[in-house]
Design an enzyme around this catalytic site. Structure first.
Site, short mmCIF file in Angstrom:
data_model
loop_
_atom_site.label_atom_id
_atom_site.label_comp_id
_atom_site.label_asym_id
_atom_site.label_seq_id
_atom_site.Cartn_x
_atom_site.Cartn_y
_atom_site.Cartn_z
NE ARG A 24 -0.38 -0.50 4.92
CZ ARG A 24 0.07 -1.59 5.33
NH1 ARG A 24 -0.24 -2.81 4.72
NH2 ARG A 24 0.69 -1.77 6.37
NE ARG B 56 16.20 -4.40 12.43
CZ ARG B 56 15.13 -4.65 12.74
NH1 ARG B 56 13.78 -3.92 12.65
NH2 ARG B 56 14.71 -6.05 13.04
NE ARG C 231 1.14 5.29 9.60
CZ ARG C 231 1.50 4.53 10.67
NH1 ARG C 231 2.32 5.25 11.54
NH2 ARG C 231 1.46 3.20 11.17
NE ARG D 107 18.57 -11.18 2.00
CZ ARG D 107 19.86 -10.91 1.58
NH1 ARG D 107 20.41 -11.90 0.46
NH2 ARG D 107 20.73 -10.06 1.79
CD GLU E 102 18.47 -6.35 13.22
OE1 GLU E 102 17.94 -6.40 12.03
OE2 GLU E 102 18.02 -6.33 14.22
CG ASP F 227 3.63 -9.65 11.82
OD1 ASP F 227 4.99 -9.49 12.03
OD2 ASP F 227 2.58 -8.90 11.49
CE1 TYR G 2 8.91 -11.45 9.04
CE2 TYR G 2 6.45 -10.60 8.99
CZ TYR G 2 7.92 -10.43 9.46
OH TYR G 2 8.33 -9.75 10.73
#
Length: 385
Positions: free
Chosen positions: A175, A281, A179, A251, A302, A352, A350
């Protein structure tokens, strides 16, 4: 109630722990084996010996969900403290707010736009000639234009996935990644938090049941299946078959730990978007538990790379070649008897944490229904495709 059965659950992560707990509470005996030396899978947390900070060993995990039942379920086993993930990003020598929002836009372009003005301005940046985005790059250029794409998406995506964004499908950017207000909460879910004592403490309480036995440092051996009524496999789908027709691509992440006095970066997560910075990060773990106080700090840089045999798999690649191989393994799994594949590795998706728990709860209910109706337990309760 159906006759008591004995089940073997392979993997002591969230999938195995939730399923095992539910089956044990239904009166069945559950043996859980784990190849690693700890429970809780990739959401494992432990105290850092040097600083006392509670560390997310395999990278940060913030629990977020709109599923009230799942939230109530995890709250049975550990007190969740409120936590909002607010990520920052460095690009071009400056720091910005993520997800990309009105503050990011105004900072980046040196403007003071209101929401409607910002929406119209970003539209002027977008590449409107792209009417049917096919790649990640197309999608980003269509929605935010080259300047924002180059600054925030291109380099980071190359590092994260190991390929140029034009080689990735547009679906990764599902999407508009902007914002048009000042809301910088990374997640928009109703329930958000982190367990006060860490995820490993939460999983330990899930596994604390007289019907459950847990054995660590114990890889699965095929002969184990002969000693139980059914196996629940939360390891890699291709691993069940010994990777005999190839390995599904993942990965993985490497972590470079370092410590510092005080507060090193001022936030939990700082993304590094520039391609010439090798890490994706830096996470500062004391900020994941703001209710605690520590003089020192422990941080992880990372680095993302292709997973090799023996590496911890993190992100399924699911490109064309992987999907073709996945189809072959899925067909073979459907023909197996006495085993059910579950979780992010068992279904090569993947997931959550909240979805993982939801699927494990649903799987447990499905198993009990099969027992009551005397029907075969299926190979999948959640399909890989």
């Amino acid at each position: 109630m159906a006759q008591q059965r004995e089940y073997l659950v392979v993997g002591a992560g969230l999938s195995g722990a939730v399923l095992g707990r539910e089956l044990a509470e239904a009166g069945h005996r559950v043996r859980i084996i784990e190849a690693r030396n700890h429970i809780a899978g990739n959401c494992h947390t432990e105290r850092d010996a040097e600083t006392g900070v509670l560390v997310h060993v395999y990278g940060p995990h913030i629990f977020h969900t709109n599923d009230a039942e799942v939230w109530e379920y995890v709250s049975r086993f550990e007190q969740f403290r409120p936590y909002k993930n607010r990520v920052k990003a460095q690009t071009g020598g400056r720091v910005f707010s993520l997800p990309m929002n009105l503050l990011t836009i105004n900072q980046f372009f040196g403007k003071t736009l209101r929401p409607d003005d910002a929406r119209a301005f970003v539209e002027t940046q977008a590449d409107l000639s792209i009417t049917d985005p096919q790649s990640f790059e197309d999608q980003a250029l269509r929605f935010v234009g080259p300047a924002l794409y180059e600054a925030f998406f291109k380099g980071y995506t190359q590092k994260q996935w190991g390929c140029h964004p034009r080689e990735l499908p547009a679906s990764i950017l599902k999407r508009l990644p902007v914002r048009f207000n000042y809301n910088d909460d990374y997640f928009a879910h109703r329930f958000q938090g982190i367990p006060e004592g860490g995820y490993t403490a939460m999983v330990a309480r899930m596994l604390d049941h007289p019907g459950i036995t847990v054995t660590l440092n114990t890889p699965y051996e095929p002969a184990m299946a002969d000693t139980v009524d059914h196996v629940f496999w939360s390891g890699p789908l291709d691993g069940w078959f010994g990777y005999d027709i190839g390995r599904l691509g993942y990965r993985t992440l490497d972590f470079e730990r370092f410590t510092a006095p005080g507060d090193w970066q001022g936030c939990a997560v700082m993304n590094y978007c520039d391609a010439d910075v090798p890490w994706t990060r830096i996470t500062e773990h004391k900020h994941f538990a703001p209710w605690e106080t520590h003089e020192g700090s422990v941080l992880y840089r990372e680095f993302s790379r292709a997973a090799a045999p023996g590496d911890t798999p993190f992100y399924p690649i699911r490109m064309v070649e992987e999907k073709a191989l996945l189809g072959q393994y899925t067909a073979r799994a459907q023909a197996e008897r006495g085993v059910t594949f579950m979780g992010r590795l068992g279904t090569y998706r993947y997931l959550d944490m909240d979805v993982t728990i939801r699927e494990a709860l649903d799987a447990a209910r499905g198993v009990l229904t099969c027992l009551n109706q005397d029907t075969r337990i299926p190979a999948f309760f959640s399909q890989p495709a």
